[in-house]
Enzyme design. Structure first.
Site, PDB file in Angstrom:
ATOM      1  N   GLU A  73       0.878  -1.170   0.000  1.00  0.00           N
ATOM      2  CA  GLU A  73       0.000   0.000   0.000  1.00  0.00           C
ATOM      3  C   GLU A  73       0.915   1.220   0.000  1.00  0.00           C
ATOM      4  OE1 GLU A  73      -2.731   0.431   3.302  1.00  0.00           O
ATOM      5  OE2 GLU A  73      -3.422   2.355   2.515  1.00  0.00           O
ATOM      6  N   LYS A  96       4.298   0.802   9.844  1.00  0.00           N
ATOM      7  CA  LYS A  96       4.410   2.022   9.046  1.00  0.00           C
ATOM      8  C   LYS A  96       3.867   3.216   9.814  1.00  0.00           C
ATOM      9  CE  LYS A  96       2.976   0.183   4.974  1.00  0.00           C
ATOM     10  NZ  LYS A  96       2.619   0.088   3.553  1.00  0.00           N
ATOM     11  N   ARG A 110       5.602 -13.037   9.597  1.00  0.00           N
ATOM     12  CA  ARG A 110       6.242 -11.773   9.229  1.00  0.00           C
ATOM     13  C   ARG A 110       7.613 -11.688   9.881  1.00  0.00           C
ATOM     14  NH1 ARG A 110       2.837  -7.802   9.614  1.00  0.00           N
ATOM     15  NH2 ARG A 110       4.272  -6.078   9.913  1.00  0.00           N
TER      16      ARG A 110
HETATM   17  P1  ATP Z   1       1.122  -1.894   8.191  1.00  0.00           P
HETATM   18  O1  ATP Z   1       2.443  -1.520   8.813  1.00  0.00           O
HETATM   19  O2  ATP Z   1       0.203  -0.738   8.089  1.00  0.00           O
HETATM   20  O3  ATP Z   1       0.530  -3.142   8.737  1.00  0.00           O
HETATM   21  P2  ATP Z   1       2.094  -3.379   5.995  1.00  0.00           P
HETATM   22  O4  ATP Z   1       3.495  -3.360   6.476  1.00  0.00           O
HETATM   23  O5  ATP Z   1       1.310  -4.615   6.065  1.00  0.00           O
HETATM   24  O6  ATP Z   1       1.340  -2.203   6.670  1.00  0.00           O
HETATM   25  P3  ATP Z   1       1.684  -3.342   3.142  1.00  0.00           P
HETATM   26  O7  ATP Z   1       2.042  -2.260   2.212  1.00  0.00           O
HETATM   27  O8  ATP Z   1       0.285  -3.787   3.178  1.00  0.00           O
HETATM   28  O9  ATP Z   1       2.119  -2.790   4.536  1.00  0.00           O
HETATM   29  O10 ATP Z   1       2.647  -4.572   2.916  1.00  0.00           O
HETATM   30  C1  ATP Z   1       2.902  -5.119   1.663  1.00  0.00           C
HETATM   31  C2  ATP Z   1       3.253  -6.570   1.804  1.00  0.00           C
HETATM   32  O11 ATP Z   1       4.400  -6.733   2.635  1.00  0.00           O
HETATM   33  C3  ATP Z   1       2.134  -7.359   2.424  1.00  0.00           C
HETATM   34  O12 ATP Z   1       1.940  -8.531   1.664  1.00  0.00           O
HETATM   35  C4  ATP Z   1       2.625  -7.666   3.794  1.00  0.00           C
HETATM   36  O13 ATP Z   1       2.133  -8.887   4.256  1.00  0.00           O
HETATM   37  C5  ATP Z   1       4.139  -7.704   3.611  1.00  0.00           C
HETATM   38  N1  ATP Z   1       4.807  -7.351   4.859  1.00  0.00           N
HETATM   39  C6  ATP Z   1       4.607  -6.242   5.596  1.00  0.00           C
HETATM   40  N2  ATP Z   1       5.348  -6.278   6.719  1.00  0.00           N
HETATM   41  C7  ATP Z   1       6.047  -7.434   6.690  1.00  0.00           C
HETATM   42  C8  ATP Z   1       6.989  -8.049   7.571  1.00  0.00           C
HETATM   43  N3  ATP Z   1       7.370  -7.467   8.714  1.00  0.00           N
HETATM   44  N4  ATP Z   1       7.490  -9.251   7.221  1.00  0.00           N
HETATM   45  C9  ATP Z   1       7.119  -9.831   6.073  1.00  0.00           C
HETATM   46  N5  ATP Z   1       6.247  -9.309   5.210  1.00  0.00           N
HETATM   47  C10 ATP Z   1       5.703  -8.122   5.501  1.00  0.00           C
END
Ligand code: ATP
Ligand code: MG
Length: 588
Positions: free
Chosen positions: A43, A280, A270
């Protein structure tokens, strides 16, 4: 589907993780007609961070490993109030910098707004969605709890015709923001809260960074994501574990919309790192409150921050490989990440000498005005590789203040009154006199120089235990060096008050003396400053005549020592003394 227990899958992760095993099985059973299509769906509401790198390496990695496989870069841009072009641009740059190429496959969920709208109409016509005029609070109150079922909304049983009419008028802008939503008609008693008639669309008059004011209704994540996957004919939709509860909804929407292509959502753990925040929202807070200099502050765990700090993309990829993919939540030691950085840089970058806390040394018996050019290997571990450079040697040098002690403990093998050390690539010198100012501060050392010890050995076989780095004072390049350290002091930051957790020493700026060759360094160039760590000429602030270097990572993990010391504090003093001695030895 796999029939291997998840635990065993974890064990097998070393060779092939459970997701790749699943891809193999799906190929073997021809589940998707031999296709493998993944996507990375950020996003654009912030910059990418090291956690995203894990997902990028997984999705693009799979696309690279399987013949004919693809990975789409899709911007999940359905929440215009938080999204922007700046974030889109940064994401494109970061994914490319990490070494991945999406080719033609760059998409935006916002490009599907019309298609998504038509899917919504179809669901309404089939009686599987309704327009609810309840307020947000009412909807929340009717949702129930984990132990109590929810209550149906009074609008739940409107006729499809009435719902369709309302939904079309929602789109046409007849209703105020927040006055009604479209909800899936699923199950208000479901033990899975996500299935209790989730919101699919809401009214929001916000200008979208791509579609402008074309829309005043925006689809929710759970509605958009699965249908976008379907539109792009994704086979394996990989996401993090917090979406496990959303999987039934993912499948429900596809079924209700009668989507022609059905991807499979699979969740993995994650990445969490000690001493690091990865939300974020919190990263944005650091930026907005000016607690860091920006998203690319070298202390930030963002890809742009890591790049600025000097971390090479190979180190990030190697780290992601090393931690692997599993279904078990865990927190990885940031020290492991730092280890990966050192590991990569160790074989990649040339060595050079820099004095970060200079102390003047005057070689009393060295001829005035004479300069010797000493040859030094840029990569001493494999002499010849990366070539040689000339380092000037002259009467006045700088050494590291910490490499001298006036009253040294026994095991201190560096310079001290009457003691002799080897200068890296150079000669033996012996400290003859300590010069101090009125306040007693040491301002210089007078040393004797032994011309017989060129190359670092004495013909009479006399030994020295310490070798220290140095630079010629007359030839030294003045530089700003930013000693970047962990941004947070606590292992698990992100509590109530983020500020309280900040490490006050996370950025120390020093005026350093660099060896002459570093004067030619270009922005972004990386070096190992011998005995100190890995450094990178700041990609933005470094300029000709105004060198700025960031410390990417020190050579040794000083935090491990601190943690150990704290652990062992209650023990006998003896132990601590032993440890101190050992440290002093190590540093020599
Ligand atoms: P927020 O911090 O608001 O939860 P987000 O980090 O999930 O947002 P996105 O832009 O939706 O932000 O993430 C894009 C992709 O990266 C998604 O598929 C998410 O699952 C993956 N992602 C985000 N954070 C991690 C992480 N710490 N480890 C592995 N994958 C991640
Ligand atoms: Mg997310």
């Amino acid at each position: 589907m796999t029939n291997i227990p998840e635990n065993d899958l974890d064990k097998a992760a070393a060779s092939k993780d459970f997701i790749r095993t699943r891809v193999d099985e799906d190929l073997a059973s021809d589940k998707y007609g031999g296709r493998v299509a993944t996507r990375f769906p950020p996003e654009p509401n912030g910059y990418l961070h090291i956690g995203h790198a894990k997902s990028i390496c997984l999705n693009f990695g799979i696309a690279a490993e399987y013949e004919g496989a693809t990975c789409n870069l899709r911007f999940d841009d359905t929440n215009p109030s938080k999204e922007s072009q700046e974030y889109i641009d940064s994401i494109l740059e970061d994914v490319r910098w990490l070494g991945f190429d999406w080719g033609e496959n760059q998409f935006f969920a916002s490009d599907y707004f019309e298609q998504l709208y038509l899917f919504a109409e179809k669901i309404i016509i089939d009686g599987k969605a309704y327009v609810d005029e309840s307020s947000a609070e009412e909807i929340r109150a009717m949702r129930g709890t984990l132990t109590e079922p929810g209550k149906p909304s009074p609008h739940r049983d409107r006729s499809p015709d009435e719902n369709l009419d309302l939904f079309r008028r929602m789109r046409a802008g007849e209703f105020a923001d927040g006055s009604m939503v479209l909800r899936g008609k699923i199950d208000m008693a479901s033990p899975n809260m996500t299935m209790r008639d989730p919101t699919l669309y809401r009214i929001r008059r916000v200008t979208h960074h791509r579609s402008g004011d074309d829309w005043c209704i925006y689809p929710m994540y759970d509605f958009t994501h699965c249908l976008s996957d379907s539109i792009e004919r994704i086979t394996h939709s990989l996401c993090t574990l917090e979406f496990e509860n959303n999987r039934p909804l993912y499948d429900w929407v596809l079924e209700a919309a009668d989507a022609p292509w059905r991807p499979q959502q699979t969740e993995f753990a994650r990445l969490n790192l000690t001493y690091t925040i990865m939300s974020k929202r919190l990263l944005l807070q650091l930026v907005e409150e000016g607690l860091v200099s920006g998203w690319d502050d070298p202390r930030m765990p963002t890809i742009s921050g890591l790049r600025r700090r000097g971390v090479p993309p190979e180190a990030i990829r190697a780290f992601c490989d090393r931690i692997g993919i599993s279904k078990k939540e865990s927190t990885v030691e940031v020290a492991l990440f730092e280890h990966s950085i050192r590991d990569t840089l160790n074989t990649q970058v040339p060595r050079a000498m820099a004095v970060l806390d200079p102390l003047k040394v005057i070689l009393t018996n060295y001829p005035e005005g004479e300069v010797e050019e000493i040859e030094a290997a840029n990569f001493p571990d494999e002499p010849g590789r990366m070539g040689y450079r000339k380092i000037p040697f002259s009467k006045e040098l700088y050494i590291e203040r910490a490499d001298f002690m006036e009253d040294p403990p026994k095991k201190f093998f560096r310079l001290a009154p009457g003691r002799e050390v080897r200068l890296r690539w150079g000669y033996f010198i012996k400290c003859e006199e300590v010069i101090k100012d009125d306040s007693g501060k040491i301002t210089a050392l007078h040393c004797s120089w032994d011309p017989e010890t060129k190359g670092g050995n004495a013909p009479d076989g006399r030994k020295v235990r310490g070798t220290i780095h140095w630079v010629s004072a007359a030839h030294a390049v003045d530089a700003e060096v930013r000693l970047v350290d962990r941004l947070f002091m606590s292992e698990k930051p992100g509590g109530e008050n983020l500020k309280d957790d900040l490490n006050p020493d996370s950025l120390k700026v020093v005026q350093a003396k660099l060896e002459r060759s570093l004067g030619k360094a270009e922005a972004g160039e990386r070096f190992q400053f011998e005995r100190q760590g890995y450094f990178c000429a700041d990609p933005i602030d470094h300029a000709d005549g105004r060198p700025v270097f960031n410390r990417t990572v020190p050579l040794r993990d000083s935090w491990a020592k601190i943690a150990k010391q704290q652990q062992n504090q209650p023990k006998k003093n003896k132990n601590r003394q032993k440890k101190k001695k050992k440290q002093a030895q190590e540093q020599t």
